[in-house]
Design an enzyme around this catalytic site. Structure first.
Site, PDB file in Angstrom:
ATOM      1  N   LYS A 192       0.860  -1.190   0.000  1.00  0.00           N
ATOM      2  CA  LYS A 192       0.000   0.000   0.000  1.00  0.00           C
ATOM      3  C   LYS A 192       0.891   1.234   0.000  1.00  0.00           C
ATOM      4  O   LYS A 192       1.919   1.252   0.675  1.00  0.00           O
ATOM      5  CB  LYS A 192      -0.851   0.031   1.273  1.00  0.00           C
TER       6      LYS A 192
ATOM      7  N   ARG B  71      -9.717 -12.013   2.233  1.00  0.00           N
ATOM      8  CA  ARG B  71     -10.525 -13.115   1.707  1.00  0.00           C
ATOM      9  C   ARG B  71      -9.776 -14.442   1.789  1.00  0.00           C
ATOM     10  O   ARG B  71     -10.399 -15.501   1.865  1.00  0.00           O
ATOM     11  CB  ARG B  71     -10.983 -12.780   0.275  1.00  0.00           C
TER      12      ARG B  71
HETATM   13  N1  BES Z   1      -7.889  -4.059   4.601  1.00  0.00           N
HETATM   14  C1  BES Z   1      -8.121  -3.659   3.268  1.00  0.00           C
HETATM   15  C2  BES Z   1      -9.474  -2.968   3.089  1.00  0.00           C
HETATM   16  C3  BES Z   1      -9.661  -1.670   3.821  1.00  0.00           C
HETATM   17  C4  BES Z   1      -9.432  -0.471   3.182  1.00  0.00           C
HETATM   18  C5  BES Z   1     -10.127  -1.645   5.122  1.00  0.00           C
HETATM   19  C6  BES Z   1      -9.617   0.719   3.844  1.00  0.00           C
HETATM   20  C7  BES Z   1     -10.312  -0.443   5.799  1.00  0.00           C
HETATM   21  C8  BES Z   1     -10.064   0.733   5.151  1.00  0.00           C
HETATM   22  C9  BES Z   1      -8.092  -4.878   2.358  1.00  0.00           C
HETATM   23  O1  BES Z   1      -7.232  -5.894   2.733  1.00  0.00           O
HETATM   24  C10 BES Z   1      -7.623  -4.415   1.010  1.00  0.00           C
HETATM   25  O2  BES Z   1      -6.518  -3.974   0.917  1.00  0.00           O
HETATM   26  N2  BES Z   1      -8.485  -4.560   0.008  1.00  0.00           N
HETATM   27  C11 BES Z   1      -8.170  -4.163  -1.324  1.00  0.00           C
HETATM   28  C12 BES Z   1      -8.633  -5.259  -2.263  1.00  0.00           C
HETATM   29  C13 BES Z   1      -8.168  -5.081  -3.674  1.00  0.00           C
HETATM   30  C14 BES Z   1      -6.671  -5.224  -3.754  1.00  0.00           C
HETATM   31  C15 BES Z   1      -8.840  -6.119  -4.535  1.00  0.00           C
HETATM   32  C16 BES Z   1      -8.882  -2.848  -1.604  1.00  0.00           C
HETATM   33  O3  BES Z   1     -10.023  -2.683  -1.151  1.00  0.00           O
HETATM   34  O4  BES Z   1      -8.296  -1.994  -2.237  1.00  0.00           O
HETATM   35 MN    MN Z   2      -5.261  -5.610   2.080  1.00  0.00          MN
END
Ligand code: BES
Ligand code: MN
Ligand code: ZN
Length: 511
Positions: A285, A359
């Site tokens: 990230k 997931r």
């Molecule tokens: N933990 C994150 C989702 C999240 C984002 C929670 C902001 C709380 C606040 C999750 O693991 C994630 O990174 N999801 C990605 C999925 C994508 C790579 C398909 C996302 O939502 O960008």
């Molecule tokens: Mn994530």
């Protein structure tokens, strides 16, 4: 934590630091809510006018302080807004009471004792006010030097949460009132425990530390616990959890908490995403997106708290909680985009994005939960940024493989005052997760990303098992200012919905 008591004391003679009363928005200005008659009387019936002069309108969240009238043993009156006055003959909404009590309790930080003279019509109102007080008084200062080691007792006290709340209008000898207060205490304290876990920095709360805390609590409350460490996970073939944890110096864990009641007729399974820190892994990230990612274990914290609350309340239902704990980090041993994982269910998953890790851990835990054939499974996860874009930061999404169950979960959430909304699982989005090398990929179309994640999870729910998925990415962590009974930081969202579901299942009113 704040101690809650029921009191029949009359307002003027009551000794406390403050008396909390309700003020609502009437058609022609603020009106004093029932419960505050004694205070109004001491103001010669002019309290509404006094409040209006001070600028009060009765709007939700508004807090107005005024000196108590002569003859009162309480120096301060705290008038808290309840929002619009209810229609004729209707009672104040429980959630309005919960929020008002929370806003008042937050304002009373540093006070020793406060009396709450809010409108009470039944035991449910007592419960709502009690919950609001406990949740609103919450603060997380375990890491604040000033609040801990400081020898300045005064400074320390100024920051301490309200120590005692006496709920006026409650009947100390009424069984329903006592039960409502006991329920509020158990739910409030456990929800605050979930908040503590979420707020704990990830250098102190890794999967092992989380599992150890679960062990302590399980022992205390007579809950059976089983912790699978990395060796056990390898032996069992939990490829999803291991794959996500592979890059971290802290090994993953799968925790199973089993609360059983001898009178249970049904069995519920709760599954929580417990990523103690989500850096994104190799699909790292960027800065700006990782500062709050200690909150990525909020689902596991909610499940943990709900199981302990169910045990404390002695609910007549069996509840199994599954905490899928891992830290998602990049390193030489981390899972790469392109790797294929063999999951606990036997399915293979091509990892196209290591940031879609939730997931993967949930898939293993859902399959493990399914093996016990519970009557229903509910998973809770800070799963997608997409759900946040769709529903904002205060509402969680509900997906399910059963329309009636999704509605039941939604109703339970509304009942306890947790904003939630039903979301679909459109079949056509499955295709986007087709993989050229494995059974499925962990990513699909970008559009509808929250629903894609839900569809992925559905692939790992056992045949014929009723299942719902709560994507709490929005409301899990409050980055804005506090409001009502919701503090900054970890909120503990979904705890109350899960507890309610367990209660409804116990009483046979669900499914
Ligand atoms: N933990 C994150 C989702 C999240 C984002 C929670 C902001 C709380 C606040 C999750 O693991 C994630 O990174 N999801 C990605 C999925 C994508 C790579 C398909 C996302 O939502 O960008
Ligand atoms: Mn994530
Ligand atoms: Zn995550």
């Amino acid at each position: 934590m704040t101690a809650l008591t029921l009191s029949t004391a009359a307002a003027p003679g009551l000794r406390a630091d403050a008396i909390v009363i309700g003020v609502a928005k009437g058609a022609k200005g603020p009106i004093v809510a029932p419960g505050a008659e004694a205070v109004d009387k001491a103001f010669d019936g002019r309290l509404a006018g006094v409040l209006e002069t001070l600028g009060a309108s009765g709007a939700e969240g508004e807090v107005t302080k005024l000196p108590a009238p002569a003859g009162f043993k309480t120096p301060l009156v705290l008038a808290v807004g309840l929002g619009s006055e209810p229609e004729e003959d209707a009672a104040y909404d429980a959630e309005a009471l919960r929020r008002a009590a929370g806003a008042a309790a937050r304002t009373l930080t540093g006070a020793r004792k406060a009396a709450f003279a809010l409108p009470v019509t039944d035991a449910a109102d007592i419960g709502a006010i009690g919950e609001g007080v406990l949740l609103g008084a919450y603060s997380f200062d375990a890491y604040k030097q000033s609040a801990r080691a400081n020898n300045d007792a005064k400074a320390k006290n100024d920051k301490a949460p309200l120590a005692e709340a006496a709920l006026l209008g409650g009947k100390p000898r009424d069984a329903a009132h006592k039960a409502a207060l006991a329920r509020a205490t158990a739910v409030g304290e456990e929800l605050n425990r979930a908040r503590d876990l979420i707020n704990m920095p990830p250098n102190d709360l890794d999967p092992e530390a989380f599992a150890a805390l679960a062990q302590t609590a399980a022992k205390e409350h007579g809950i059976k616990i089983q912790v699978l460490d990395e060796k056990a996970l390898v032996k069992g073939g939990y490829g999803g959890i291991l794959g996500v944890g592979a890059g971290s110096a802290s090994a993953p864990r799968l925790v199973k908490l089993s609360y059983t009641s001898s009178k249970a007729k049904k069995h519920l399974a709760f599954v929580g995403k417990g990523i103690t820190y989500d850096s994104g892994g190799i699909s790292l990230k960027p800065a700006g997106h990782n500062e709050t990612m200690k909150c990525d274990m909020s689902g596991a914290a909610a499940v943990f708290a709900a199981v302990v609350a169910a045990a404390r309340l002695g609910l007549e239902v069996n509840v199994t909680g599954w905490l899928a704990l891992a830290e998602n980090m990049p390193s030489g041993s981390a899972t790469r985009p392109g790797d294929v994982l063999r999951m606990y269910s036997g399915k293979t998953v091509e990892v196209l994005n290591t940031d879609a890790e939730g997931r993967l851990v949930l898939a293993d835990a859902l399959w493990a939960a399914s093996a016990e054939k519970p009557d229903a499974i509910v998973d809770v996860a800070t799963l997608t940024g997409a759900m946040m874009l769709a529903l904002g930061s205060r509402t969680f999404g509900i997906m399910a493989n059963d329309d009636a169950f999704r509605s039941a979960v939604h109703e339970a959430a509304e009942e306890v005052g947790e904003p939630a909304w039903p979301m679909p699982l459109p079949e056509h989005l499955l295709k986007g997760m087709d993989s050229t090398v494995a059974d499925i990929a962990n990513m699909g179309e970008r559009m509808g990303g929250g629903l894609v994640a839900g569809l992925f999870l559905r692939e790992f729910v056992g045949e014929g098992i009723t299942w719902a998925h709560l994507d709490i990415a929005g409301p899990a962590f409050n980055e804005g200012g506090p409001f009502g009974y919701t503090p900054k930081g970890g909120t503990g969202t979904a705890v109350r919905t899960l507890v309610r579901l367990a209660e409804l299942t116990a009483s046979g009113d669900l499914g």
